[in-house]
Scaffold this motif. Sequence first.
Motif, PDB file in Angstrom:
ATOM      1  N   GLN A  31       0.814  -1.216   0.000  1.00  0.00           N
ATOM      2  CA  GLN A  31       0.000   0.000   0.000  1.00  0.00           C
ATOM      3  C   GLN A  31       0.850   1.268   0.000  1.00  0.00           C
ATOM      4  O   GLN A  31       1.973   1.285   0.495  1.00  0.00           O
ATOM      5  CB  GLN A  31      -0.955   0.020   1.201  1.00  0.00           C
ATOM      6  N   ARG A 274      -8.515  -5.906   4.374  1.00  0.00           N
ATOM      7  CA  ARG A 274      -7.561  -5.950   3.268  1.00  0.00           C
ATOM      8  C   ARG A 274      -7.956  -7.011   2.239  1.00  0.00           C
ATOM      9  O   ARG A 274      -7.853  -6.799   1.031  1.00  0.00           O
ATOM     10  CB  ARG A 274      -6.162  -6.245   3.810  1.00  0.00           C
ATOM     11  N   GLU A 281      -8.742   2.352   1.165  1.00  0.00           N
ATOM     12  CA  GLU A 281      -7.669   2.817   2.030  1.00  0.00           C
ATOM     13  C   GLU A 281      -8.009   2.526   3.490  1.00  0.00           C
ATOM     14  O   GLU A 281      -9.113   2.781   3.954  1.00  0.00           O
ATOM     15  CB  GLU A 281      -7.440   4.313   1.842  1.00  0.00           C
ATOM     16  N   SER A 315      -2.375   2.959   5.692  1.00  0.00           N
ATOM     17  CA  SER A 315      -1.638   3.971   4.935  1.00  0.00           C
ATOM     18  C   SER A 315      -1.142   5.105   5.827  1.00  0.00           C
ATOM     19  O   SER A 315      -0.348   5.940   5.376  1.00  0.00           O
ATOM     20  CB  SER A 315      -2.541   4.575   3.855  1.00  0.00           C
TER      21      SER A 315
END
Length: 423
Positions: A31, A274, A281, A315
């Motif tokens: 990511q 995920r 995000e 992130s």
Amino acid sequence: MFVCTTESKPWQVLEKSNKKGVQLTVGAEMQKIRGFGTCFSELGACALNNISQEEKKAFLDELFDEDKCNFNYCRTPMGASDFSLDFYSYNETDGDFEMKNFSIERDKKHLLPLILEGVKRQKNMQMFASPWCPPLWLKTRRAYSNGTFRMEKAYLDAYALYFKKYIEAYKAEGVPLVHICPQNEPCSNQVFPSCVWKGYELAEFVGGYLGKTIKDTGVDIMFGTINGPEGGDRFSWTRYSDYLGLAMQDEEARKYIKAVGYQWAGKFALPQTRDDYPDLEIIQTESECGSGSNSWWEMMQIAGLMRHYFRFGASAYVYWNIALEGDSSSTWGWRQNSLLHVVDGKGIYTPEFYLMKHYSHFVKRGAKYVLLKGEHASCCSAFRNPNGELIVVVQNPYKHEITITIEGDSYSIPANSIATITK
């Protein structure tokens, strides 16, 4: 560069080692990284006002200057949090569905001045906000603590407008908001400002009201801050699928959800998120708070937490208390850790300050998280900066030195330490 922090010696510049270490191999890029930051609060602002202006300036320079900690993604409460001086909202006028009496005037005393100190130092600053509690007249019980929202159209419309008014007012003050969250910790009734929402209720609010109302503001919706799933007697209503899963199955809500924010027990939902939504995000929204001791060992716990979040898709990582004074606590009596501990008018940089700097000073916005393979990989986080530079943050939780080898170079990591390697 090779920088290391131990309990007694922060931020030492060390040399490479001639020893042969355990081999770490660089793997796939994952990511993209948005950044690092902290959370603003009234109690934090008051703590910083109780040190000298020179010391306050030096600390804020350290946090936000691009060549120092480079904090560039920060959080602010939307109304009262449990680290406000007392409880409040931006409109307590009963039945003001048009929000004519909406006002952020209260924030101009403590909160906004501190936020703007960060903004003026950090040209790439991004901010997100979340309410702990709506105005009391929008709740089923008129109390800041506990309770639920009145799920009726007029109240939902009014609350969506409340968010829009907030975004417009904060942008007018120069705050670069990029994300708004519908609720802080919707899974939990608390003794501090809170409001419980079930997943289908949040989906209805986001898809039917909030998304449409703020779509032209330039601020995206982060679905958060989710503090479940969690064990015990709350499990049946704090599962991952009962929150993000429900919202993403709602076609209208899904159109507006651009990120999901997790904190506390929300960390257990990272693998599912995920796997199910690889393009969504994931943002870590609040570091766990500690006991107020600002101890080395609590910092080492947070080091493992940071690695967990990045390993499973986050992130950004956002620390909680920017500063606290003495043995002060939240409005409900919880002493917590902070980046700066203010004692007798002097600021002490805590171990968790240095932990954050070991990441944020080196990892730039736009970097990619990089998988590592090898014997000590479970204690490492690696990133590839946009310029190609490799950053490896290493935790050594052992009572003895360890040596690692990566891309042909070896580094001896002192016992009980955090280190950052740049290549």
